[in-house]
Motif scaffolding. Structure first.
Motif, short mmCIF file in Angstrom:
data_model
loop_
_atom_site.label_atom_id
_atom_site.label_comp_id
_atom_site.label_asym_id
_atom_site.label_seq_id
_atom_site.Cartn_x
_atom_site.Cartn_y
_atom_site.Cartn_z
N LEU A 182 30.66 17.18 -5.81
CA LEU A 182 31.64 18.20 -6.17
C LEU A 182 32.43 17.77 -7.40
N GLY A 183 32.81 18.75 -8.20
CA GLY A 183 33.63 18.50 -9.38
C GLY A 183 32.84 18.29 -10.65
N THR A 184 31.53 18.06 -10.56
CA THR A 184 30.71 17.82 -11.74
C THR A 184 30.59 19.09 -12.57
N TRP A 185 30.64 18.93 -13.90
CA TRP A 185 30.52 20.07 -14.82
C TRP A 185 29.07 20.21 -15.29
N PHE A 186 28.61 21.45 -15.37
CA PHE A 186 27.23 21.75 -15.76
C PHE A 186 27.24 22.86 -16.82
N THR A 187 26.11 22.96 -17.50
CA THR A 187 25.83 24.14 -18.32
C THR A 187 24.77 24.95 -17.58
N LEU A 188 25.12 26.19 -17.24
CA LEU A 188 24.23 27.07 -16.48
C LEU A 188 23.68 28.14 -17.40
N ASP A 189 22.37 28.24 -17.46
CA ASP A 189 21.68 29.28 -18.24
C ASP A 189 21.17 30.33 -17.26
N HIS A 190 21.88 31.47 -17.17
CA HIS A 190 21.52 32.52 -16.22
C HIS A 190 21.37 33.84 -16.95
N ASN A 191 20.20 34.44 -16.83
CA ASN A 191 19.91 35.71 -17.51
C ASN A 191 20.16 35.63 -19.00
N GLY A 192 19.84 34.48 -19.59
CA GLY A 192 19.96 34.32 -21.03
C GLY A 192 21.33 33.95 -21.53
N ALA A 193 22.32 33.91 -20.64
CA ALA A 193 23.68 33.55 -21.04
C ALA A 193 23.99 32.13 -20.60
N SER A 194 24.56 31.34 -21.52
CA SER A 194 24.90 29.95 -21.22
C SER A 194 26.38 29.86 -20.88
N THR A 195 26.70 29.24 -19.73
CA THR A 195 28.07 29.18 -19.24
C THR A 195 28.38 27.78 -18.73
N GLN A 196 29.61 27.33 -19.01
CA GLN A 196 30.08 26.08 -18.43
C GLN A 196 30.61 26.35 -17.03
N VAL A 197 30.11 25.61 -16.05
CA VAL A 197 30.52 25.82 -14.65
C VAL A 197 30.83 24.47 -14.01
N GLN A 198 31.70 24.52 -13.01
CA GLN A 198 32.03 23.32 -12.24
C GLN A 198 31.57 23.52 -10.80
N TYR A 199 30.90 22.50 -10.28
CA TYR A 199 30.41 22.57 -8.90
C TYR A 199 31.60 22.47 -7.96
N ALA A 200 31.90 23.57 -7.27
CA ALA A 200 33.16 23.67 -6.52
C ALA A 200 33.01 23.56 -5.02
N TRP A 201 31.85 23.92 -4.48
CA TRP A 201 31.77 23.98 -3.01
C TRP A 201 30.31 24.09 -2.58
N HIS A 202 30.03 23.58 -1.37
CA HIS A 202 28.76 23.86 -0.71
C HIS A 202 29.05 24.15 0.76
N SER A 203 28.21 24.93 1.37
CA SER A 203 28.41 25.30 2.77
C SER A 203 28.09 24.12 3.67
N GLN A 204 28.39 24.28 4.94
CA GLN A 204 28.25 23.17 5.88
C GLN A 204 26.82 22.65 5.93
N ARG A 205 25.86 23.55 5.89
CA ARG A 205 24.45 23.15 5.95
C ARG A 205 23.82 23.01 4.57
N LYS A 206 24.66 23.11 3.54
CA LYS A 206 24.23 22.97 2.15
C LYS A 206 23.13 23.97 1.78
N GLN A 207 23.20 25.16 2.37
CA GLN A 207 22.27 26.22 1.99
C GLN A 207 22.85 27.11 0.90
N LEU A 208 24.17 27.11 0.75
CA LEU A 208 24.84 27.92 -0.26
C LEU A 208 25.70 26.99 -1.12
N HIS A 209 25.70 27.25 -2.43
CA HIS A 209 26.41 26.39 -3.37
C HIS A 209 27.18 27.27 -4.36
#
Length: 784
Positions: free
Chosen positions: A702-729
């Protein structure tokens, strides 16, 4: 039984525990040897170059010739370690030669220790928790730390293994060939024995007393500056220096204690240079593994530097710090608060000028410490640590206020580095982990947003706690690291919009988990019942989701959930054959209420209007056919048993794997009850993804910063949370947007290079690399 240390009975119990531990290890030696034999046999059957095949054959033949002797010698060496070590200044392992009071380590001995240390790191990853419990309780019984050569220590086990391998005539290169399967089998064997040892202590009522965590919490609750809650036993620089010297001789002389790790690497290790933004092709292996190999290469280079003949540093056991150096470290502790308070007063809000000032202080402090050092190894350690902190303080992407607090960690980290050689060989040492995690989280903030924030306040608190308890070594770093992780999980999701998304996402995972579990149970309940396929499909695909949604919203034992469970049993009974008039009359009487329950359940999961009418019509048509059927009916006892089990189904369902689950912006929006246009839902789409990529996705901190390329758009994002079973992020953007990604899709994004960490290396690893670069260009400064 109330145990107090040092009595004869307690020492006898500790000795008995070691005996059982060693006997258990020796009993597992044949399996350990078989693992090596099977691996070499399998390796011989694989196609390779002529040279490699010859090397494998030589290794196989050598093992065949010496395997029995190796097992016997290793068992004897482990058993002989049960004898108390002689009272000398040297270790009891065959690792040194003495000459005129000096200990000279040969190249072979050094290689043995390095291999053993590397094996011990892997071993400790598997046995960290039970080993720590066994170590603390043994120390409690004996009233002292475990000796450096104590057989309970993983590094001692591994060093004996390596030494006996070579002692019987086997080759070091062949050991390197089989080291992976060998250390895995040894880890499994040791884990079982440590667990048995802890169980023995539990049965005897042995409990170790360790109040460090309470002390840390008391300090956390106190003011930001000042002295610890408890007065020091001595006051003034001289008294503190004397106290520090005594502590240093006890603590710095302790052998390495490998830190427990919760995963293979705490700091995120992205792909190496040249792989960033590039898809990972099948067969190339995990970029996480390659990055770790690169990191281990840096650490190996550092170990070679420190263990060269001019420094003579022992990577297994650190000598006590010299008296003058211990005095200087203690004196710095006295002056630290006043110095940094002065910096904060002169330079408001820790501006870049303050960073320049403390960077200069780091350099000057290292020069003074080196003047006090009495050995070449001490000077080398001081210089390496100073260069690492110079690198950290020059990182202008870290806000100045945080860099000033990082500067205060120079001396606590130097204390740990002097006492624990592991700091220079283990990427997951708690001191490194803490700095890496704090640095990774603040890289995304500018000075105006970090100053005075909860995150800056937490970093300040952590540094002050570490300064207050210098004698505790890596333990205090581990404790505050764990506390920082807990703080971070809360801090990253405390915004109202993010917290609501997190709550809903958790509900989505819980609902889908329950839906799968309900489906499994319904299949089991209806396995031997003559139920029509249309009703089975409705219950498995639709009604299980209704039950799960109701359980998440209202609770598994709520009246509405219980009514929906009863409706499932009523539907099964109604859809069975009704050969007698009384049963048919009862169906007609109860049908309106049953259909009403079915409509309510369908409405709960968003099925309404024509779609709901179509489903209800299909059910009524099926019931009409059953009404006229002449086949045997379902016994009432079976229906009653089904209803009873459904009513208490949560007591029976297991922890099944979640697997793929439907996820869309629509059902997120339905659960939120608001417009979810700011939430980008990236659901699984069946894209092929390697298993190691999925495992990598589950390791992101958690807290790590990434560059996310989604649908052709590049965005800076921070990993903020994952669910208990780590199926959702959940990944958050600076402008309040969110990306909710399912596990396998996240692995696919990592695999395709669409999600890339903004930092290729952790902060301390980069600082180590920078230090090595400077020393390579100017090696004289190491001892100057």
């Amino acid at each position: 039984m109330d145990f107090s240390p040092t009595s004869t009975a307690h020492r006898r119990l500790a000795h008995l525990a070691r005996q059982r531990f060693v006997e258990g290890l020796c009993a597992g030696l044949p399996a350990l040897d078989k693992t090596v034999h099977d691996f070499l046999t399998e390796l011989m059957g694989q196609t390779a170059t002529q040279r490699d095949m010859q090397l494998r054959r030589d290794a196989w033949m050598g093992h065949q010739a010496h395997r029995k002797t190796w097992v016997e010698h290793l068992g004897r060496a482990w058993r002989e370690s049960l004898a108390p070590p002689p009272v000398t200044g040297r270790g009891t392992l065959n690792a040194s030669k003495a000459f005129d009071g000096l200990e000279l380590l040969g190249d072979d001995v050094l290689e043995n220790k390095i291999i053993a240390s590397r094996m011990a790191l892997t071993l400790t990853e598997h046995v960290a928790a039970p080993f720590d419990a066994a170590r603390q309780r043994t120390q409690h019984l004996e009233g002292r730390e475990l000796a450096g050569t104590d057989i309970l220590r993983p590094e001692t086990l591994c060093l004996h293994l390596v030494e006996q391998w070579l002692e019987v005539g086997l080759q070091r290169d062949h050991l390197q060939m089989v080291i992976d399967p060998l250390q895995r089998e040894l880890a499994a064997l040791a884990l079982a024995q440590y667990q048995a040892l802890v169980k023995l202590y539990d049965e005897q009522g042995v409990v170790a007393q360790d109040d460090l965590r309470a002390r840390v919490r008391r300090a956390a609750a106190g003011p930001n500056t000042g002295s610890p809650g408890e007065p020091p036993p001595a006051s003034g620089p001289v008294g503190l220096a004397s106290q520090a010297l005594q502590q240093s001789r006890a603590a710095l002389g302790r052998p390495t204690e490998f830190a427990p790790t919760r995963q293979a690497a705490s700091a995120f290790m992205p792909p190496p240079p040249g792989m960033r933004g590039q898809p990972v092709m099948a067969g190339m292996g995990s970029p996480l593994v390659r990055a770790r190999q690169r990191a281990q290469g840096v650490m190996m280079q550092l170990r070679r530097l420190l263990t060269q003949p001019t420094t003579g540093y022992d990577m297994v056991k650190a000598p006590p710090a010299s008296a003058a150096l211990a005095h200087a470290l203690a004196a710095h502790r006295v002056s630290a608060d006043s110095y940094y308070s002065d910096v904060a007063t002169l330079v408001e809000d820790y501006s870049p000028q303050a960073v320049v000032r403390v960077a200069s202080a780091v350099r000057e402090r290292s020069v003074e410490f080196k003047k006090k050092a009495s050995t070449a190894s001490e000077k080398a350690i001081i210089e390496v640590v100073a260069l690492m902190f110079q690198s950290i303080l020059s990182e202008d992407r870290i806000p100045p206020s945080v860099r000033v607090w990082f500067a205060r960690l120079q001396v606590p980290v130097l204390r740990v580095a002097l006492a624990e050689p592991e700091f220079f060989s283990n990427l997951t040492h708690p001191a490194r982990q803490l700095i890496d995690r704090m640095g990774a989280c603040v890289l995304g903030f500018d000075a105006s947003s970090i100053n005075g924030s909860a995150l800056e306040a937490e970093i300040r608190r952590i540094v002050q706690v570490i300064e207050q308890y210098p004698e505790t070594g890596q333990r205090v770093f581990q404790l505050v690291h764990d506390e920082f992780e807990k703080f971070l999980a809360k801090f990253l999701t405390e915004k109202q919009g993010t917290s609501r998304i997190v709550s809903v996402a958790q509900q989505v995972e819980q609902r889908e988990t329950l839906a799968i579990q309900y489906t499994i149970e319904l299949r089991a309940l209806l396995k031997d019942m003559p139920v029509r396929d249309e009703i089975r499909e409705f219950l498995f695909k639709t009604w299980a989701e209704v039950l799960a949604m109701s359980a998440v919203r209202d609770g598994a034992q709520h009246a509405s959930t219980a009514a929906f469970k009863r409706a499932a049993a009523d539907l099964v009974w109604a859809a069975g054959a009704k050969p007698n008039r009384a049963d048919r009359a009862l169906v007609i009487q109860n049908l309106p209420a049953l259909l009403q329950s079915l409509r309510q359940g369908l409405a709960l999961i968003g099925v309404a209007g024509p779609e709901q009418d179509a489903q209800i019509k299909g059910i009524t048509d099926t019931l009409a056919d059953a009404f006229l059927s002449k086949t045997a009916s379902i016994p009432q006892a079976h229906i009653d048993a089904m209803a009873k089990r459904l009513a208490n189904l949560e007591d029976y369902i297991g922890d099944e794997a979640l697997g793929d689950m439907p996820l869309s912006a629509d059902n997120i929006e339905m659960l939120l009850g608001i417009d979810a246009s700011s939430i980008h839902v990236i659901a699984d789409n069946g894209a092929p993804v390697q298993d190691d990529m999925v495992a990598w996705a589950q390791q992101l901190p958690l807290g790590t910063w990434f560059t996310l390329d989604h649908n052709g758009a590049s965005t800076q994002v921070q990993y903020a949370w994952h669910s208990q079973r780590k199926q959702l992020h959940l990944f958050a953007t600076r402008d309040g947007g969110s990306y909710l990604i399912q596990l396998r899709r996240l692995g696919a994004y990592l695999q395709a290079g669409l999600l890339v960490a903004q930092e290729e290396e952790s902060l301390t690893l980069r600082a180590t690399r920078d230090a090595l670069t400077k020393l390579d260009a100017n090696p004289e400064r190491l001892l100057g």
